[in-house]
Scaffold this motif. Sequence first.
Motif, PDB file in Angstrom:
ATOM      1  N   THR A  10      12.493  12.385   3.789  1.00 25.52           N
ATOM      2  CA  THR A  10      11.802  11.423   4.647  1.00 25.52           C
ATOM      3  C   THR A  10      11.964  11.803   6.025  1.00 25.52           C
ATOM      4  N   LYS A  15       0.762  -1.224   0.084  1.00 25.35           N
ATOM      5  CA  LYS A  15       0.143  -0.270   0.149  1.00 25.35           C
ATOM      6  C   LYS A  15       0.825   1.193  -0.052  1.00 25.35           C
ATOM      7  N   GLU A  16       0.238   2.432  -0.456  1.00 20.88           N
ATOM      8  CA  GLU A  16       1.025   3.725  -0.686  1.00 20.88           C
ATOM      9  C   GLU A  16       0.905   4.141   0.910  1.00 20.88           C
ATOM     10  N   GLU A  17      -0.292   4.234   1.208  1.00 23.84           N
ATOM     11  CA  GLU A  17      -0.463   4.574   2.776  1.00 23.84           C
ATOM     12  C   GLU A  17      -1.006   3.754   3.608  1.00 23.84           C
ATOM     13  N   TYR A  48      10.034   0.727   0.611  1.00 23.11           N
ATOM     14  CA  TYR A  48       9.934   2.177   0.579  1.00 23.11           C
ATOM     15  C   TYR A  48      11.534   2.771   0.472  1.00 23.11           C
ATOM     16  N   TYR A  93      -2.367   3.144   7.674  1.00 24.63           N
ATOM     17  CA  TYR A  93      -2.821   3.830   9.031  1.00 24.63           C
ATOM     18  C   TYR A  93      -3.303   2.355   9.857  1.00 24.63           C
ATOM     19  N   VAL A 103       1.607   5.118  11.286  1.00 24.87           N
ATOM     20  CA  VAL A 103       1.229   5.821   9.852  1.00 24.87           C
ATOM     21  C   VAL A 103       2.481   5.521   8.880  1.00 24.87           C
ATOM     22  N   LEU A 104       2.075   5.135   7.702  1.00 23.59           N
ATOM     23  CA  LEU A 104       3.121   4.987   6.751  1.00 23.59           C
ATOM     24  C   LEU A 104       2.470   5.707   5.620  1.00 23.59           C
ATOM     25  N   ASN A 105       3.316   6.836   5.218  1.00 23.98           N
ATOM     26  CA  ASN A 105       2.893   7.572   3.991  1.00 23.98           C
ATOM     27  C   ASN A 105       4.035   7.827   3.110  1.00 23.98           C
ATOM     28  N   LYS A 106       3.890   6.822   1.951  1.00 23.46           N
ATOM     29  CA  LYS A 106       4.906   7.036   0.719  1.00 23.46           C
ATOM     30  C   LYS A 106       4.977   8.301   0.174  1.00 23.46           C
ATOM     31  N   LYS A 107       3.959   8.957  -0.352  1.00 23.90           N
ATOM     32  CA  LYS A 107       3.984  10.195  -1.108  1.00 23.90           C
ATOM     33  C   LYS A 107       4.554  11.186  -0.117  1.00 23.90           C
ATOM     34  N   GLU A 108       4.167  11.375   1.095  1.00 21.34           N
ATOM     35  CA  GLU A 108       4.394  12.570   2.029  1.00 21.34           C
ATOM     36  C   GLU A 108       5.897  12.108   2.496  1.00 21.34           C
TER      37      GLU A 108
END
Length: 134
Positions: free
Chosen positions: A66, A10-12, A58, A14, A25-30
């Motif tokens: 990051t 997943k990209e994100e 990632y 929660y 919380v794992l947020n690839k884009k941010e």
Amino acid sequence: LKEVAEAKNKEEVYIKGSVETPEVVLNKKEGVLKFSGRSMPEDAKEFYTPLIDWVSQYAENPAPGTRVVFSYEYFNTSSSKMVMELIEAVKKIGEKDQQLTVEWHYLEDDDDMLEAGEDYEEITGIEFQYQSYE
């Protein structure tokens, strides 16, 4: 924990924290990875392995700048081993992302949690930024 098992591609991600497991919380884009709360799952390896896999994946192509935040109130011995593996995976992000920041947040009077961060920092060679909170 279904959310954990499904985390890998997943990209994100929660995961709501519970009495036994941390909020994740794992947020690839941010480029934001956060682990906070208490960690004493029945099976720490089962809980953390998909998260470590996500971080490793990632690390292959991280967002620029990051930010990784560890804000644990408490973790048990089996969790501490998995947090170590998690930090090793985070270290790989630094090979591709020169602007990696790793923050270690701890409760103001919690010397044990501060020392845990210092130990991880020493073992892994990653520079931590320490922040206490009340």
